[in-house]
Scaffold this active site. Structure first.
Site, PDB file in Angstrom:
ATOM      1  N   THR A   1      -9.617  -7.284  -3.016  1.00  0.00           N
ATOM      2  CA  THR A   1      -8.422  -8.138  -2.486  1.00  0.00           C
ATOM      3  C   THR A   1      -8.484  -7.632  -1.031  1.00  0.00           C
ATOM      4  OG1 THR A   1      -7.691  -8.232  -4.861  1.00  0.00           O
ATOM      5  CG2 THR A   1      -5.992  -8.469  -2.667  1.00  0.00           C
ATOM      6  N   CYS A   2      -8.638  -6.714  -0.360  1.00  0.00           N
ATOM      7  CA  CYS A   2      -8.032  -6.559   0.853  1.00  0.00           C
ATOM      8  C   CYS A   2      -8.934  -8.070   1.286  1.00  0.00           C
ATOM      9  CB  CYS A   2      -8.266  -5.195   0.868  1.00  0.00           C
ATOM     10  SG  CYS A   2      -8.219  -4.899   2.966  1.00  0.00           S
TER      11      CYS A   2
ATOM     12  N   VAL B   1      -8.421 -11.388  -0.136  1.00  0.00           N
ATOM     13  CA  VAL B   1      -6.803 -12.283  -0.336  1.00  0.00           C
ATOM     14  C   VAL B   1      -5.403 -11.259  -0.668  1.00  0.00           C
ATOM     15  CG1 VAL B   1      -7.683 -14.270  -2.055  1.00  0.00           C
ATOM     16  CG2 VAL B   1      -7.152 -11.785  -2.604  1.00  0.00           C
TER      17      VAL B   1
ATOM     18  N   CYS C   1      -5.189  -7.363   2.920  1.00  0.00           N
ATOM     19  CA  CYS C   1      -4.662  -7.024   3.860  1.00  0.00           C
ATOM     20  C   CYS C   1      -5.292  -8.271   5.320  1.00  0.00           C
ATOM     21  CB  CYS C   1      -5.341  -6.050   4.016  1.00  0.00           C
ATOM     22  SG  CYS C   1      -5.563  -4.818   2.571  1.00  0.00           S
TER      23      CYS C   1
ATOM     24  N   LYS D   1      -3.784 -11.448   5.707  1.00  0.00           N
ATOM     25  CA  LYS D   1      -2.206 -11.260   5.264  1.00  0.00           C
ATOM     26  C   LYS D   1      -2.226 -10.549   6.893  1.00  0.00           C
ATOM     27  CE  LYS D   1      -0.820  -7.311   6.001  1.00  0.00           C
ATOM     28  NZ  LYS D   1      -0.508  -6.707   4.263  1.00  0.00           N
TER      29      LYS D   1
ATOM     30  N   LEU E   1     -19.948 -10.167 -14.647  1.00  0.00           N
ATOM     31  CA  LEU E   1     -18.021  -9.780 -14.712  1.00  0.00           C
ATOM     32  C   LEU E   1     -18.615  -8.673 -15.697  1.00  0.00           C
ATOM     33  CD1 LEU E   1     -14.716  -9.852 -15.175  1.00  0.00           C
ATOM     34  CD2 LEU E   1     -15.786 -11.382 -17.022  1.00  0.00           C
TER      35      LEU E   1
ATOM     36  N   TYR F   1       6.477  -6.163  -1.051  1.00  0.00           N
ATOM     37  CA  TYR F   1       6.452  -6.229   0.650  1.00  0.00           C
ATOM     38  C   TYR F   1       5.638  -6.980   0.371  1.00  0.00           C
ATOM     39  CZ  TYR F   1       1.613  -4.341  -1.119  1.00  0.00           C
ATOM     40  OH  TYR F   1       0.589  -3.307  -2.008  1.00  0.00           O
TER      41      TYR F   1
ATOM     42  N   GLU G   1       6.170  -9.981   3.088  1.00  0.00           N
ATOM     43  CA  GLU G   1       5.382 -10.268   3.860  1.00  0.00           C
ATOM     44  C   GLU G   1       5.357 -11.993   4.467  1.00  0.00           C
ATOM     45  OE1 GLU G   1       2.695  -6.058   5.005  1.00  0.00           O
ATOM     46  OE2 GLU G   1       2.394  -7.223   3.247  1.00  0.00           O
TER      47      GLU G   1
ATOM     48  N   SER H   1      17.113  -8.118  -7.495  1.00  0.00           N
ATOM     49  CA  SER H   1      17.165  -6.847  -7.734  1.00  0.00           C
ATOM     50  C   SER H   1      17.619  -6.730  -5.980  1.00  0.00           C
ATOM     51  CB  SER H   1      17.084  -5.798  -8.561  1.00  0.00           C
ATOM     52  OG  SER H   1      15.614  -5.285  -8.479  1.00  0.00           O
TER      53      SER H   1
ATOM     54  N   PRO I   1      14.116 -17.521 -10.991  1.00  0.00           N
ATOM     55  CA  PRO I   1      14.022 -18.387 -11.299  1.00  0.00           C
ATOM     56  C   PRO I   1      14.008 -18.880 -12.836  1.00  0.00           C
ATOM     57  CG  PRO I   1      12.619 -16.989 -10.782  1.00  0.00           C
ATOM     58  CD  PRO I   1      13.309 -16.386 -10.523  1.00  0.00           C
TER      59      PRO I   1
ATOM     60  N   GLY J   1      -8.304   3.169  -7.640  1.00  0.00           N
ATOM     61  CA  GLY J   1      -7.558   2.582  -6.912  1.00  0.00           C
ATOM     62  C   GLY J   1      -6.561   1.952  -7.224  1.00  0.00           C
TER      63      GLY J   1
ATOM     64  N   PRO K   1      -6.484   1.942   1.336  1.00  0.00           N
ATOM     65  CA  PRO K   1      -7.583   2.582   2.076  1.00  0.00           C
ATOM     66  C   PRO K   1      -7.273   4.428   1.001  1.00  0.00           C
ATOM     67  CG  PRO K   1      -6.030   1.837   3.671  1.00  0.00           C
ATOM     68  CD  PRO K   1      -5.806   1.641   2.706  1.00  0.00           C
TER      69      PRO K   1
ATOM     70  N   HIS L   1       5.893   6.871  27.998  1.00  0.00           N
ATOM     71  CA  HIS L   1       7.182   6.348  28.309  1.00  0.00           C
ATOM     72  C   HIS L   1       6.378   5.193  28.999  1.00  0.00           C
ATOM     73  CE1 HIS L   1      11.550   5.330  29.236  1.00  0.00           C
ATOM     74  NE2 HIS L   1      11.031   5.416  30.887  1.00  0.00           N
TER      75      HIS L   1
ATOM     76  N   GLU M   1       8.218   7.033  21.914  1.00  0.00           N
ATOM     77  CA  GLU M   1       8.252   7.919  22.244  1.00  0.00           C
ATOM     78  C   GLU M   1       9.418   8.784  21.621  1.00  0.00           C
ATOM     79  OE1 GLU M   1       9.918   8.106  26.022  1.00  0.00           O
ATOM     80  OE2 GLU M   1       9.613   5.939  25.608  1.00  0.00           O
TER      81      GLU M   1
END
Length: 525
Positions: free
Chosen positions: A87-88, A91, A93, A96, A161, A230, A234, A252, A283, A359, A370, A498, A503
């Site tokens: 997936t990462c 479709v 990380c 995206k 599979l 998330y 995103e 909610s 919906p 996973g 990760p 800075h 910082e």
């Protein structure tokens, strides 16, 4: 196949905690040594070619094991399919983050005019087809590199599979409908998950998910995102940033499971950018209109019913682990009734001693790429090497790549108070003003961070939260510090770089308990 992870995406690697004062006694190996006879075809078979499974397989080869990986992607209901990598890569990380970057670049182009660049703002427009093609070209290149890497590392890749015939025999249903059987001394389940759809008329027929959005063969247009986790935020964020109308239905709360003060700031910042939110709303149905658009009916908790027309409806209502095709009953692996995830012990071991899982397929573990990668590597080292290290699932950093990003590590304010008691927790917080926001006069209203610390002694920091630019880059370094026992005293005595936004953590000095205003007068106050 972890998302944002996972896909999501990718997400930040947790390091293993070594507690010198509370050592855990564990056996030298949690699986049998590499086979010295020919009773099995492989020392290890990994079912699932995502980040965690591949990491485990490659590390096992390094430790001297003979390894095979089975991977097969069923097309989404809309027909989307992809290559090796999980997936990462395909479709989650990676695509995206690329689309998020495209949205940030569009914003930066407009800001460039305020910095003196000659820009025709009216001509700035995204070419969806070009963006989609560029993203998919990168994804396909990663698919190819992944296959070559497996070949170079002597991991056999089987594009089938996988399912259990018995505890040591794995069947692989191939693309041409033939079947292959192999035997394994040890098995790792790393099949990940796929998005769910809402159980409403028209959802599967007309809706898409994160499995489809990154390769969509048309402009998304006016988009309804169902779900405010998330993934939903995103997707809404980069679609809005690319110039498409984006509305989020929130059943909610936004970002359930995250610090809710920070979650509200993320949502408010997205609203300020143009994302629309409909709260306490679900919906009810989707119908196709005569002009090939989608009529969506949805209802609020107070009984109001509304309908609107969209070009795309994207469901982001959670994910389901891919256990149904495994035929676990043949292996002896037991999962709880009505559950779609696998329980394991601290060694990632199921109730069958030689069958493991890593996973997103795991119950109660962070669904982050990760996390799966490190857990897979550590598992392989325990199985075939001399390692005794266990995966530490606590204090894993992550970032939401929303329009104004949110990075965090450790406990939320709510969880810290629940665990330690309000009187034993100190919250240091501040608003801040990123220097790069000044000239284009970008809103700093939601640029905010806080440290959650224990009140006793040097005040060990147990949570860090940041909403602002490049949140992932900021929070990663602080994550290592928190894992190493960061105290608030150390944070205060650290000299910041800075002018950076990172910082600001070193300048925290106002507590919520004090009631003082955490808004700075200038960038250097």
């Amino acid at each position: 196949m972890a998302i944002y992870g996972s896909s999501v995406a990718c997400r930040f690697i947790s390091v293993v905690r070594i507690n010198c004062f509370n050592k855990i006694k564990i056996p030298r190996r949690c699986a049998s040594h590499i086979s010295s006879n020919n009773n099995f075809d492989y020392d290890l078979v990994v079912i699932g070619g995502g980040s965690g499974g591949l990491a485990c397989a490659k590390e096992a080869v390094v430790q001297g094991a003979k390894v095979a990986v089975l991977d097969y992607v069923k097309p989404s209901p809309q027909g989307t399919k992809w290559g090796l990598g999980g997936t990462c890569v395909n479709v989650g990380c990676i695509p995206k983050k690329l689309m998020h970057q495209a949205a940030l670049l569009g914003e930066a182009v407009h800001e460039a005019a305020d910095y003196g660049w000659s820009i025709d703002k009216e001509s700035v427009k995204i070419d969806w087809d070009k963006l989609k093609t560029s993203v998919q070209n990168h994804v396909k290149s990663v698919n190819w590199v992944t296959r070559v890497d497996l070949r170079d590392k002597k991991v056999e890749y089987i594009n089938g599979l996988g399912y259990f015939k018995d505890a040591h025999t794995i069947g692989a249903l191939m693309k041409n409908n033939t079947e292959k059987s192999i035997t394994a001394r040890n098995v790792v389940i790393a099949v990940g998950g796929r998005p769910r759809y809402s159980n409403i008329p028209g959802a599967v027929e007309y809706g898409i998910t994160s499995d489809d959005i990154f390769s969509l063969d048309r402009e998304p247009g006016k988009t309804l995102i169902v779900g405010a986790g998330y993934i939903g935020l995103e997707c809404a964020g980069f679609l809005n940033g690319l110039g498409y109308d984006a509305t989020v239905l929130v059943r909610s709360v936004v970002l359930r499971g995250f610090d809710q003060q920070m979650a509200d700031m993320v949502a408010n910042a997205a609203t300020e950018k143009g994302v629309k939110f409909e709260y306490k709303c679900q919906p009810k149905s989707i119908e196709k209109t005569s002009d090939n658009r989608l009529l969506v009916k949805y209802a609020y908790d107070d009984g109001r019913e509304v309908s609107d027309v969209f070009d795309t409806v994207l469901f982001a209502v959670g994910r389901k682990a891919l256990v149904d095709d495994l035929k676990l009953e043949n292996s002896g692996v037991i999962i709880k009734p009505n559950a779609d995830k696998i329980d394991v012990d601290e060694y990632e071991r199921t109730n069958v001693p030689h069958i493991y899982a890593v996973g997103d397929v795991l119950q109660g573990r962070p669904e982050l790429t990760p996390v799966a990668i490190l857990a897979g590597r550590l598992l392989a080292r325990r199985m075939f090497g001399n390692s005794t290290e266990l995966m530490d699932y606590d204090d894993v950093a992550t970032t939401i790549f929303s329009p104004l990003e949110y990075g965090c590590v450790g406990l939320s304010e709510e969880k810290a108070i629940e665990r330690h008691g309000e009187d034993n927790v100190e919250i240091y917080h501040a608003y801040y003003k990123p220097t790069e926001f000044f000239i284009p006069q970008k809103s700093v209203r939601h640029c905010y961070l806080k440290a959650v610390a224990l009140r006793e002694g040097d005040q060990r920091v147990i949570g860090l939260h940041y909403v602002g630019p490049v949140a992932g880059e900021v929070i990663q370094g602080f994550a290592a510090a928190l894992k190493s026992g960061l105290t608030f005293k150390t944070l205060q005595n650290t000299v910041g770089i800075h002018p950076t936004t990172a910082e600001e953590f070193t300048r925290l000095n106002i507590t919520k308990r004090s009631g003082l205003d955490p808004t700075p007068a200038t960038c250097c106050s």
